[in-house]
Design an enzyme around this catalytic site. Structure first.
Site, PDB file in Angstrom:
ATOM      1  N   SER A 110       0.781  -1.243   0.000  1.00 59.82           N
ATOM      2  CA  SER A 110       0.000   0.000   0.000  1.00 59.82           C
ATOM      3  C   SER A 110       0.808   1.287   0.000  1.00 59.82           C
ATOM      4  O   SER A 110       0.231   2.360  -0.153  1.00 59.82           O
ATOM      5  CB  SER A 110      -0.960   0.017   1.191  1.00 59.82           C
ATOM      6  OG  SER A 110      -2.164  -0.622   0.853  1.00 59.82           O
ATOM      7  N   LYS A 113       0.267   3.709  -2.806  1.00 60.56           N
ATOM      8  CA  LYS A 113      -0.725   4.783  -2.799  1.00 60.56           C
ATOM      9  C   LYS A 113      -0.065   6.156  -2.738  1.00 60.56           C
ATOM     10  O   LYS A 113      -0.696   7.164  -3.085  1.00 60.56           O
ATOM     11  CB  LYS A 113      -1.697   4.581  -1.643  1.00 60.56           C
ATOM     12  CG  LYS A 113      -2.594   3.341  -1.798  1.00 60.56           C
ATOM     13  CD  LYS A 113      -3.516   3.154  -0.607  1.00 60.56           C
ATOM     14  CE  LYS A 113      -4.565   2.066  -0.844  1.00 60.56           C
ATOM     15  NZ  LYS A 113      -4.030   0.706  -0.743  1.00 60.56           N
ATOM     16  N   SER A 167      -6.346   3.232   3.982  1.00 61.50           N
ATOM     17  CA  SER A 167      -5.781   2.443   2.879  1.00 61.50           C
ATOM     18  C   SER A 167      -6.847   1.796   2.013  1.00 61.50           C
ATOM     19  O   SER A 167      -6.711   0.655   1.570  1.00 61.50           O
ATOM     20  CB  SER A 167      -4.831   1.357   3.432  1.00 61.50           C
ATOM     21  OG  SER A 167      -3.863   1.016   2.482  1.00 61.50           O
TER      22      SER A 167
END
Length: 403
Positions: A110, A113, A167
């Site tokens: 993640s 991102k 997230s």
């Protein structure tokens, strides 16, 4: 053009200073990174990375082209961590304070991102209200989601908070779709890869906007530092990642109630001077982390890949490395972060990517070169991206659970 740029790089290799190694190590030797053992557990085999490209491994300085530890001579040893690679950088000057395998390929999870944020924050109006689509909701079952609903109406700022606090993978799809100008995330992912190459993150290739594992998706600790620096240059990003809680509004037409979300990054609650960051995890990537903090007017960022949660969690390993970084002299350096556009400049204007730390260099180009279709082309990035795309699909063994 490629030959000309490689000639510049080759010349720089001959002129670059000897690598800076840990105290007591001979120049050019590989110093093992301080590691702490992680508890035995079942882990899937990690994906095979693309072949190393020497020019990419030396971006930021010759000393960074190592699989081992690189720190300024004479400083205290950094703490042991379970991460397979990491980097500590001064956010303002871009000087690299130290690292372990800075240019080793890793799987992002993640923290991907952040590349989405670096790409889309300037493109999207946070006050605009948009509708979530079925394509946005197409995420791995059981993976991280903030709780958006198909047909729901949300401000783009709410979606950003869902992405950076919780997230949300559906939030990532929505932002990539909206910023990419298509009906799904495809255009957004393409823009993310163009942005990565513009920033100089030549070892980064995005396949998904969320960080859910995909064939050929890789990054490095150095690349993450470049991406993080671009993010923290945005005031809106800094505000989002320091937000402790936010409200996802009710959607009467979908019969859903509003609810609160909390920031999952424990650094902002437990580390004095924390500026925020991003956590990540997949079965393949293990724990990944980016975190920044300020102390005595000095801002540092740490990036790490391939960590295990014990004996310390990812954010705690990042905090320990930040503590170490703050003990170093302000002029300590083993390399530097390249500037946006520096590696996509024309060969005649391109500075050496191996310039000594703090050395003067020509100003970066005002923007990346583009073809008539608007697609970004980087002379050195083309080879790296091609390797990633062509070989990644053949070598990847995918398991895709993200939290």
């Amino acid at each position: 053009m490629r030959a000309a740029l490689l000639a510049v790089t080759a010349s720089a290799i001959l002129l670059a200073p000897a690598p800076v190694t840990a105290a007591g190590a001979s120049a050019g030797s590989t110093v093992r990174c301080p590691r702490v053992p992680a508890p035995a557990m079942s882990r899937p085999p990690r994906p095979s990375p693309p072949p190393a490209v020497p020019e990419q491994r030396a971006v930021g300085g010759a000393a960074l082209a190592t699989t081992g530890l690189v720190v300024p001579a004479g400083v205290a040893a950094p703490p042991g961590v379970t991460a397979t690679s990491w980097l500590v950088v001064d956010l303002d000057s871009g000087q690299v304070l130290g690292g372990c395998g800075p240019h080793e390929y890793g799987t992002p999870a993640s923290v991907q991102k952040l590349l989405l944020a670096a790409t889309m924050l300037p493109r999207l109006d946070p006050k605009q209200t948009v509708t979530v689509t079925a394509a946005d909701m197409d995420i791995e079952p059981g993976s991280s989601a903030v709780g958006l609903v198909e047909g729901g109406r949300y401000t783009i700022e709410t979606i950003w908070l869902g992405l950076l606090l919780n997230s949300g993978n559906e939030a990532a799809n929505a932002l990539a779709r909206l910023g990419g100008g298509g009906n799904d995330a495809t255009g957004g992912v393409r823009a993310m890869n163009e942005q990565a190459h513009h920033l100089g993150a030549l070892q980064t290739h995005a396949v998904t906007p969320s960080g859910l594992d995909g064939k050929g998706q890789f990054t490095s600790a150095y690349d993450l530092a470049l991406i993080a620096r671009a993010c923290f240059a945005e005031p809106t990003f800094r505000r989002y990642v320091l937000t402790e809680q936010a409200t996802i509004p009710a959607q009467p037409k979908q019969r859903t109630k509003g609810f609160q979300i909390q920031n999952e990054n424990q650094l902002i609650y437990r580390y004095p001077g924390a500026l925020g960051g991003k956590t990540g995890f997949t079965d393949l990537a293990r724990h990944t982390y980016v975190g920044a903090a300020e102390r005595d007017g000095r801002r540092l960022v740490v990036t790490l890949l391939g960590a295990e949660p014990a004996p310390k969690r990812g954010w705690e390993q990042g905090a320990a490395l930040l503590d170490w970084g703050f003990t170093l002299p302000r002029d300590a350096s083993v390399g530097r972060l390249v500037e946006p556009g520096e590696l996509t400049a024309t060969p005649s204007a391109a500075p050496s990517v191996l310039a000594a730390p703090g050395a003067s260099r020509p100003a970066a180009a005002s923007g990346p070169g583009r073809t008539g279709s608007g697609r970004l082309w980087s002379v050195t990035a083309l080879s790296g991206a091609g390797v990633l795309v062509l070989l990644g699909g053949l070598l990847w063994r995918s398991r895709r659970r993200l939290t």
